[in-house]
Enzyme design. Sequence first.
Site, PDB file in Angstrom:
ATOM      1  N   LYS A 108       0.798  -1.188   0.085  1.00 34.29           N
ATOM      2  CA  LYS A 108      -0.042  -0.147   0.011  1.00 34.29           C
ATOM      3  C   LYS A 108       0.779   1.299  -0.193  1.00 34.29           C
ATOM      4  O   LYS A 108       0.197   2.342  -0.350  1.00 34.29           O
ATOM      5  CB  LYS A 108      -0.815   0.047   1.329  1.00 34.29           C
ATOM      6  N   ASP A 135      14.816  -0.467   2.062  1.00 28.97           N
ATOM      7  CA  ASP A 135      15.467  -0.768   3.176  1.00 28.97           C
ATOM      8  C   ASP A 135      16.739  -1.646   3.028  1.00 28.97           C
ATOM      9  O   ASP A 135      17.701  -1.104   2.462  1.00 28.97           O
ATOM     10  CB  ASP A 135      14.597  -1.437   4.379  1.00 28.97           C
TER      11      ASP A 135
HETATM   12  P1  5GP Z   1      13.289  -3.937   2.118  1.00 27.66           P
HETATM   13  O1  5GP Z   1      12.708  -5.155   1.561  1.00 27.66           O
HETATM   14  O2  5GP Z   1      13.996  -3.078   1.259  1.00 27.66           O
HETATM   15  O3  5GP Z   1      14.223  -4.245   3.335  1.00 27.66           O
HETATM   16  O4  5GP Z   1      11.847  -3.568   2.812  1.00 27.66           O
HETATM   17  C1  5GP Z   1      11.193  -2.918   2.121  1.00 27.66           C
HETATM   18  C2  5GP Z   1       9.825  -2.846   2.983  1.00 27.66           C
HETATM   19  O5  5GP Z   1       9.626  -2.774   4.277  1.00 27.66           O
HETATM   20  C3  5GP Z   1       8.929  -1.546   2.422  1.00 27.66           C
HETATM   21  O6  5GP Z   1       8.458  -1.656   1.197  1.00 27.66           O
HETATM   22  C4  5GP Z   1       8.088  -1.222   3.402  1.00 27.66           C
HETATM   23  O7  5GP Z   1       6.873  -2.088   3.348  1.00 27.66           O
HETATM   24  C5  5GP Z   1       8.850  -1.754   4.744  1.00 27.66           C
HETATM   25  N1  5GP Z   1       9.833  -0.834   5.445  1.00 27.66           N
HETATM   26  C6  5GP Z   1      10.877  -0.871   5.684  1.00 27.66           C
HETATM   27  N2  5GP Z   1      11.452   0.313   6.493  1.00 27.66           N
HETATM   28  C7  5GP Z   1      10.388   0.912   6.705  1.00 27.66           C
HETATM   29  C8  5GP Z   1       9.855   2.089   7.390  1.00 27.66           C
HETATM   30  O8  5GP Z   1      10.950   2.677   7.849  1.00 27.66           O
HETATM   31  N3  5GP Z   1       8.727   2.466   7.440  1.00 27.66           N
HETATM   32  C9  5GP Z   1       7.941   1.649   7.008  1.00 27.66           C
HETATM   33  N4  5GP Z   1       6.715   2.076   7.084  1.00 27.66           N
HETATM   34  N5  5GP Z   1       8.042   0.762   6.095  1.00 27.66           N
HETATM   35  C10 5GP Z   1       9.067   0.197   6.031  1.00 27.66           C
END
Ligand code: 5GP
Length: 184
Positions: free
Chosen positions: A46, A108
Amino acid sequence: MGDLHPDLARVLISKDAIEKRVKEMAKQIRGDFKDTQRLYIVGILKGAFIFLADLTRELSELSMPHVVDFMALSSYGKSTESGAVRILMDLREPIENQHVLIVEDIVDTGHTLSYLYHILEGRKPASLHTCALVRKQRERLNVPLDYIGFDIPDVWVVGYGLDFADQFRTLPYVAELKREAYTR
Ligand code: 5GP
């Protein structure tokens, strides 16, 4: 703007800064795709919905032809950082021969974007690019990130589409959630 919610530590990116940066990103995308007949924009639900709405309206102002579709993804276990992701909702159309731009809220570790990138790459688009509003400054997978709004520290952020347990998503700015709010 009302008072900051007690669970929020500070505003990291103001409404004005977001507005300015989204306009800049749209201009950059418009310039890079000046010879492209139509951009196929894939918004990731979302979290990306507000960013996507603003970005695509700027692209319309700049007469960039585009269509929008959505995907929804879910991690199997965020705490494990296993990188396992599953598709909850897929695109409605094949993207073969389309010029695709993935629009994400936040990168992230990069697991989500990397997974998605490889899935979509396998569907043989004419080109595949990536865009995210924010990127955390920490170790991450080597994912190609073509358009990035802001680099932020490694804290949990909410607002402008980003949530914590489905809260704070529609704040007009990006704020840091207090550590005690998500560890309690
Ligand atoms: P990654 O796969 O890059 O580690 O994480 C991506 C997903 O984790 C993002 O699409 C999001 O849903 C969630 N996410 C990672 N860090 C944050 C944050 O600081 N805030 C929020 N709301 N979601 C995060």
